[in-house]
Structures are given as structure tokens and as C-alpha cells.
Scaffold this active site. Structure first.
Site, PDB file in Angstrom:
ATOM      1  N   ASP A  31      38.503 -35.925  -6.200  1.00  0.00           N
ATOM      2  CA  ASP A  31      37.702 -36.371  -7.536  1.00  0.00           C
ATOM      3  C   ASP A  31      37.058 -38.038  -6.155  1.00  0.00           C
ATOM      4  OD1 ASP A  31      36.779 -36.371 -10.092  1.00  0.00           O
ATOM      5  OD2 ASP A  31      36.224 -38.524  -9.672  1.00  0.00           O
ATOM      6  N   ILE A  32      35.570 -37.631  -6.901  1.00  0.00           N
ATOM      7  CA  ILE A  32      34.335 -38.837  -5.921  1.00  0.00           C
ATOM      8  C   ILE A  32      35.235 -40.096  -6.352  1.00  0.00           C
ATOM      9  CG2 ILE A  32      32.795 -38.953  -6.906  1.00  0.00           C
ATOM     10  CD1 ILE A  32      31.246 -38.900  -4.408  1.00  0.00           C
ATOM     11  N   ASN A  88      39.533 -31.947 -19.512  1.00  0.00           N
ATOM     12  CA  ASN A  88      38.344 -32.205 -20.675  1.00  0.00           C
ATOM     13  C   ASN A  88      37.450 -30.585 -21.041  1.00  0.00           C
ATOM     14  OD1 ASN A  88      39.509 -34.742 -20.011  1.00  0.00           O
ATOM     15  ND2 ASN A  88      37.805 -35.246 -18.972  1.00  0.00           N
ATOM     16  N   GLU A  96      32.145 -34.909 -18.835  1.00  0.00           N
ATOM     17  CA  GLU A  96      31.372 -35.485 -18.662  1.00  0.00           C
ATOM     18  C   GLU A  96      30.078 -34.242 -17.626  1.00  0.00           C
ATOM     19  OE1 GLU A  96      31.526 -39.053 -16.248  1.00  0.00           O
ATOM     20  OE2 GLU A  96      32.394 -40.040 -17.814  1.00  0.00           O
ATOM     21  N   HIS A 101      36.532 -27.897 -15.674  1.00  0.00           N
ATOM     22  CA  HIS A 101      37.749 -27.999 -13.920  1.00  0.00           C
ATOM     23  C   HIS A 101      38.617 -28.128 -15.192  1.00  0.00           C
ATOM     24  CE1 HIS A 101      34.723 -30.987 -15.395  1.00  0.00           C
ATOM     25  NE2 HIS A 101      35.908 -31.893 -15.412  1.00  0.00           N
ATOM     26  N   MET A 102      39.952 -28.097 -13.644  1.00  0.00           N
ATOM     27  CA  MET A 102      40.640 -29.086 -14.037  1.00  0.00           C
ATOM     28  C   MET A 102      41.053 -30.309 -13.107  1.00  0.00           C
ATOM     29  SD  MET A 102      43.644 -25.746 -14.660  1.00  0.00           S
ATOM     30  CE  MET A 102      43.378 -24.175 -15.865  1.00  0.00           C
ATOM     31  N   HIS A 103      42.090 -31.945 -13.698  1.00  0.00           N
ATOM     32  CA  HIS A 103      41.972 -32.509 -13.416  1.00  0.00           C
ATOM     33  C   HIS A 103      43.258 -32.642 -12.526  1.00  0.00           C
ATOM     34  CE1 HIS A 103      38.344 -35.240 -14.255  1.00  0.00           C
ATOM     35  NE2 HIS A 103      38.327 -34.260 -15.031  1.00  0.00           N
TER      36      HIS A 103
HETATM   37  P1  AMP Z   1      35.172 -35.009 -16.520  1.00  0.00           P
HETATM   38  O1  AMP Z   1      35.036 -35.631 -16.957  1.00  0.00           O
HETATM   39  O2  AMP Z   1      36.184 -33.864 -16.877  1.00  0.00           O
HETATM   40  O3  AMP Z   1      33.804 -33.603 -16.687  1.00  0.00           O
HETATM   41  O4  AMP Z   1      35.508 -34.766 -14.976  1.00  0.00           O
HETATM   42  C1  AMP Z   1      34.431 -35.096 -13.795  1.00  0.00           C
HETATM   43  C2  AMP Z   1      34.790 -35.691 -12.866  1.00  0.00           C
HETATM   44  O5  AMP Z   1      34.476 -35.153 -11.895  1.00  0.00           O
HETATM   45  C3  AMP Z   1      34.756 -36.984 -12.502  1.00  0.00           C
HETATM   46  O6  AMP Z   1      36.251 -37.486 -12.048  1.00  0.00           O
HETATM   47  C4  AMP Z   1      33.988 -37.681 -12.247  1.00  0.00           C
HETATM   48  O7  AMP Z   1      34.361 -38.419 -10.883  1.00  0.00           O
HETATM   49  C5  AMP Z   1      34.197 -36.238 -11.025  1.00  0.00           C
HETATM   50  N1  AMP Z   1      32.899 -36.203  -9.911  1.00  0.00           N
HETATM   51  C6  AMP Z   1      31.927 -36.079  -9.814  1.00  0.00           C
HETATM   52  N2  AMP Z   1      30.634 -36.002  -9.500  1.00  0.00           N
HETATM   53  C7  AMP Z   1      31.718 -35.719  -8.413  1.00  0.00           C
HETATM   54  C8  AMP Z   1      31.430 -35.138  -6.459  1.00  0.00           C
HETATM   55  N3  AMP Z   1      30.312 -35.150  -6.269  1.00  0.00           N
HETATM   56  N4  AMP Z   1      32.221 -34.991  -6.232  1.00  0.00           N
HETATM   57  C9  AMP Z   1      33.375 -35.396  -6.382  1.00  0.00           C
HETATM   58  N5  AMP Z   1      33.803 -35.469  -7.821  1.00  0.00           N
HETATM   59  C10 AMP Z   1      32.920 -35.783  -8.207  1.00  0.00           C
END
Ligand code: AMP
Length: 114
Positions: A31-32, A88, A96, A101-103
Site C-alpha cells: 500500500d502506498i 472495505n 475509496e 481488494h483485500m488489505h
Molecule cells: P480502500 O479505502 O479500501 O479503497 O483502500 C484503498 C487503498 O489503496 C488505500 O489504503 C490507499 O493507500 C491505497 N492506494 C491508493 N493508490 C495506491 C497506489 N498507487 N499504490 C498502492 N496503494 C495505493
């Protein structure tokens, strides 16, 4: 750029990212904006918008995602201490990026969310 395209571009290696695992079904990358010492996202290579789009035809993908993410947790040596896997879904769930995706979060004691 439409936000879900970011993940598509990561899968296709069209933008820089730190891919930790990739096969013909899924891609996992860091994650960025990490919320923990280990914060990895895993996505299906073929676009699925949210958890609401799990169906009879594609449900095996989600089992594979879970299998891969648990193996990554073991490789990163956070499995013994423990970790969280978070999904989420949509606005109220805090999704967002509209690309399923899964974290995977670990490497420190994480707060309970409820
Ligand atoms: P969510 O809120 O579950 O949709 O999580 C989206 C995640 O994507 C967040 O934790 C962001 O930090 C991550 N994210 C957004 N852009 C990138 C990227 N270019 N590379 C890696 N992670 C990203």
C-alpha cells in the site's frame, strides 16, 4: 484518472509499484500509504468492483486471494504474532478505490475496529 484504473495499471506494470506476488489470477503489492509496518493489498487481475460482485461463477477467486494473502503473511513473518485482513465495501465501508481488494495489515498490535 478514474481511481480503479490505478490498480489496473499496477497489475499491468504500467505504473511503478512494489509487487510482492503475482500469478495469473491475483496481484499483491504494498500500500502506498501504509497504516501498519506491513500493509499489502491483493486484487484479482480481472476487474471486480466490490464485495457485492462475488457470485457463483467467480467465488473461487476470493478463496485464492485469501490463500495467497495468508501465505504472504507467513513469508513476511507476521503470522505468528497475527494480522488483520480487511475488505472495505462501498461508501459506508470506506472503499475509496472501486476495484475489489483485500488489505493485509500487520507488524504491530492493531486496534480493534469495533
Ligand atoms: P480502500 O479505502 O479500501 O479503497 O483502500 C484503498 C487503498 O489503496 C488505500 O489504503 C490507499 O493507500 C491505497 N492506494 C491508493 N493508490 C495506491 C497506489 N498507487 N499504490 C498502492 N496503494 C495505493
Amino acid at each position: 484518472m478514474n481511481k480503479h484504473l490505478i490498480f489496473q495499471k499496477i497489475i499491468r506494470k504500467e505504473i511503478p509499484s512494489n509487487i510482492v506476488y503475482q500469478d495469473n489470477i491475483v496481484t499483491a503489492f504494498t500500500d502506498i500509504q501504509p497504516k501498519a509496518p506491513i500493509h499489502i493489498l491483493i486484487v484479482p487481475n480481472d476487474f471486480i468492483k466490490s464485495a457485492n460482485d462475488i457470485n457463483k461463477k467467480n467465488k473461487d477467486i476470493f478463496a485464492h486471494m485469501l490463500y495467497v494473502i495468508v501465505n504472504i503473511a507467513k513469508e513476511k513473518r507476521i503470522s505468528k504474532e497475527g494480522y488483520k485482513i480487511i475488505i472495505n465495501c462501498n461508501k459506508n465501508g470506506g472503499q475509496e478505490i472501486n476495484y475489489f481488494h483485500m488489505h493485509l495489515l500487520g507488524g504491530k498490535k492493531l486496534k480493534s475496529l469495533y
